[in-house]
Design an enzyme around this catalytic site. Structure first.
Site, PDB file in Angstrom:
ATOM      1  N   LYS A 181       0.820  -1.216   0.000  1.00 39.49           N
ATOM      2  CA  LYS A 181       0.000   0.000   0.000  1.00 39.49           C
ATOM      3  C   LYS A 181       0.854   1.266   0.000  1.00 39.49           C
ATOM      4  CE  LYS A 181      -4.368  -1.626   1.842  1.00 39.49           C
ATOM      5  NZ  LYS A 181      -5.224  -1.722   3.013  1.00 39.49           N
ATOM      6  N   LYS A 186     -10.142  -3.689  -4.754  1.00 39.94           N
ATOM      7  CA  LYS A 186     -10.870  -2.427  -4.928  1.00 39.94           C
ATOM      8  C   LYS A 186     -10.013  -1.398  -5.643  1.00 39.94           C
ATOM      9  CE  LYS A 186     -13.094  -2.980  -0.428  1.00 39.94           C
ATOM     10  NZ  LYS A 186     -13.101  -2.609   0.975  1.00 39.94           N
ATOM     11  N   LYS A 232      -4.604 -10.422  -7.131  1.00 38.81           N
ATOM     12  CA  LYS A 232      -5.811 -10.512  -6.308  1.00 38.81           C
ATOM     13  C   LYS A 232      -6.899  -9.577  -6.847  1.00 38.81           C
ATOM     14  CE  LYS A 232      -5.774  -8.274  -2.415  1.00 38.81           C
ATOM     15  NZ  LYS A 232      -5.444  -7.732  -1.107  1.00 38.81           N
TER      16      LYS A 232
HETATM   17  P1  TYM Z   1     -10.755  -5.376   3.371  1.00 39.49           P
HETATM   18  O1  TYM Z   1     -11.751  -4.301   3.618  1.00 39.49           O
HETATM   19  O2  TYM Z   1      -9.665  -5.123   2.384  1.00 39.49           O
HETATM   20  O3  TYM Z   1     -11.506  -6.685   2.894  1.00 39.49           O
HETATM   21  C1  TYM Z   1     -12.622  -7.205   3.598  1.00 39.49           C
HETATM   22  C2  TYM Z   1     -12.576  -8.720   3.587  1.00 39.49           C
HETATM   23  O4  TYM Z   1     -12.574  -9.208   2.235  1.00 39.49           O
HETATM   24  C3  TYM Z   1     -11.494 -10.126   2.063  1.00 39.49           C
HETATM   25  N1  TYM Z   1     -11.001 -10.028   0.676  1.00 39.49           N
HETATM   26  C4  TYM Z   1     -10.898 -11.068  -0.155  1.00 39.49           C
HETATM   27  N2  TYM Z   1     -11.181 -12.377   0.008  1.00 39.49           N
HETATM   28  C5  TYM Z   1     -10.969 -13.185  -1.060  1.00 39.49           C
HETATM   29  N3  TYM Z   1     -10.487 -12.737  -2.259  1.00 39.49           N
HETATM   30  C6  TYM Z   1     -10.189 -11.437  -2.445  1.00 39.49           C
HETATM   31  N4  TYM Z   1      -9.718 -11.015  -3.619  1.00 39.49           N
HETATM   32  C7  TYM Z   1     -10.379 -10.534  -1.364  1.00 39.49           C
HETATM   33  N5  TYM Z   1     -10.186  -9.201  -1.217  1.00 39.49           N
HETATM   34  C8  TYM Z   1     -10.574  -8.907   0.051  1.00 39.49           C
HETATM   35  C9  TYM Z   1     -10.437  -9.667   3.060  1.00 39.49           C
HETATM   36  O5  TYM Z   1      -9.521 -10.702   3.365  1.00 39.49           O
HETATM   37  C10 TYM Z   1     -11.293  -9.299   4.252  1.00 39.49           C
HETATM   38  O6  TYM Z   1     -11.650 -10.428   5.003  1.00 39.49           O
HETATM   39  N6  TYM Z   1      -7.731  -5.157   7.337  1.00 39.49           N
HETATM   40  C11 TYM Z   1      -9.010  -5.628   6.866  1.00 39.49           C
HETATM   41  C12 TYM Z   1     -10.175  -5.079   7.637  1.00 39.49           C
HETATM   42  C13 TYM Z   1     -10.108  -5.253   9.121  1.00 39.49           C
HETATM   43  C14 TYM Z   1     -10.341  -6.461   9.846  1.00 39.49           C
HETATM   44  C15 TYM Z   1     -10.227  -6.110  11.216  1.00 39.49           C
HETATM   45  C16 TYM Z   1     -10.618  -7.762   9.447  1.00 39.49           C
HETATM   46  C17 TYM Z   1      -9.882  -4.282  10.040  1.00 39.49           C
HETATM   47  N7  TYM Z   1      -9.950  -4.787  11.310  1.00 39.49           N
HETATM   48  C18 TYM Z   1     -10.377  -7.079  12.201  1.00 39.49           C
HETATM   49  C19 TYM Z   1     -10.777  -8.726  10.458  1.00 39.49           C
HETATM   50  C20 TYM Z   1     -10.660  -8.377  11.813  1.00 39.49           C
HETATM   51  C21 TYM Z   1      -9.171  -5.211   5.422  1.00 39.49           C
HETATM   52  O7  TYM Z   1      -8.568  -4.282   4.963  1.00 39.49           O
HETATM   53  O8  TYM Z   1     -10.123  -5.891   4.750  1.00 39.49           O
END
Ligand code: TYM
Length: 351
Positions: free
Chosen positions: A119, A214, A211
């Protein structure tokens, strides 16, 4: 080791479009876990602002995106009455505990985080301090509720390992005080990641080695939860494939990233295994498979899309769900934070 009440926590950032990766890797799993656990699902708005303002879009876009992710939670089938749905910034304990964790986690640990490197890009000096400390806030999200299980996609695995490291270091550094305060031999659980199923890493439709994300500049790389049926069909039709027919066995997907991805998506959407999907479509051409996949994706996503639109037409209702969830989340996190203060010696405190 102390026993902890089973509890699920997970979060999704309100940045940009929610896509099929978020849906299959996270939301579908969130819904499944509701029957077995008491669950807390959070829109992590404090994480969203760790990147540059032009990436998350500014104040009104952030507010819109918080409501949109909430609508996606509800439309996917999360029950905000039986479980808890809220946005992170409304429960101050997240930021408060994150500060304590800033003082527990080591620079060396955070320096190893691959997502920070991705990032921050080439210009690390210009990344926000918040982006660097992001995993500490994530650990605080989870541990403010002493959550035992966290469903996520594979890209979050390293962050969850760090969460365990922070919990363990806190438990060791303050072992004596934890015992003295009546919490036995550990205050925080070593949280288990739940990374299972055929869609823990959904890949880009344009490049099977990247991957689905977004932040990909090409909208054709992902299927958004807000895409209509025509758009979904078009994106699947244009998805990159190779010239061979689909293999009959899962082994045949090795070194065929795009084929493996589309088969994985099909399996996840239909609640089947990739082997089962290949049993039906193996030996056939991609053109036939893509038509079936587009139809399946539309059938599964259209009702969610419609329900999201319906919910977003009434932002007052969404805000009510979030406020109610925040109140219930606070009731769990506040005593945990008060206990942390006692353990660390941050006294006297208000409670
Ligand atoms: P974020 O917002 O990027 O994504 C949300 C969830 O979607 C999953 N994900 C995917 N799974 C499969 N294939 C993909 N291409 C893909 N892209 C995204 C992510 O693994 C996630 O589960 N840091 C985290 C948010 C967060 C969080 C937490 C998660 C903040 N605090 C505490 C769990 C527990 C994030 O940026 O997810």
């Amino acid at each position: 080791m102390a026993e902890f009440e089973p509890r699920v926590f997970s979060g999704v950032q309100p940045t940009g479009n929610l896509h099929l990766g978020n849906y299959l890797g996270a939301l579908v799993r969130f819904v499944e876990l509701q029957d077995r656990f008491s669950c807390i699902y959070c829109v992590v708005d404090l994480h969203a602002i760790t990147q540059a303002v032009n990436i998350w879009g500014g104040p009104s876009e952030l507010t819109r995106a918080i409501r949109e992710v909430t609508a996606a939670f509800l439309a996917s089938g999360i029950d905000p009455q039986k479980h808890i749905v809220f946005n992170q910034s409304q429960v101050a304990e997240h930021a408060e505990l994150a500060w304590v964790f800033n003082c527990v986690a080591r620079m060396g640990w955070l320096n190893r985080m691959t997502q920070f490197k991705e990032k921050a890009g080439k210009n690390r000096e210009n990344a926000s301090v918040g982006l660097f400390a992001y995993p500490n806030l994530m650990a605080a999200d989870i541990l403010a509720y002493r959550a035992t299980h966290v469903p996520v996609g594979e890209d979050q695995k390293q962050h969850l390992e760090l969460t365990r490291d922070i919990a363990q270091k806190f438990n060791i550094d303050f072992a004596e005080s934890i015992a003295e305060n009546g919490h036995g031999d550990a205050f925080f659980p070593l949280t288990e990641p739940l990374i299972t199923g055929p869609a823990t890493r959904v890949m880009s439709l344009r490049d099977g080695t990247k991957k689905m994300s977004k932040s990909d500049p090409s909208d054709y790389s992902r299927i958004n939860l807000t895409d209509d049926a025509d758009m979904i069909a078009q994106k699947i039709r244009k998805a990159r494939t190779d010239p061979e027919p689909l293999p009959g066995e899962v082994d045949g997907l090795e070194h065929r990233a795009e084929a493996a991805n589309l088969v994985g998506i099909f399996a996840a959407l239909d609640g089947r295994t990739p082997a089962d999907v290949l049993g039906e479509y193996g030996g056939g051409q991609f053109s036939t498979f893509k038509v079936a996949l587009a139809e399946l994706a539309t059938t599964k996503l259209a009702p969610i899309n419609d329900e999201m639109r319906r919910l977003l037409a009434d932002p007052g209702h969404i805000d009510k769900v979030l406020n109610d969830g925040a109140q219930r989340a606070r009731a769990i996190a506040a005593p945990v934070m008060a206990a942390v203060k006692d353990i660390v010696g941050l006294r006297p405190h208000g409670g």
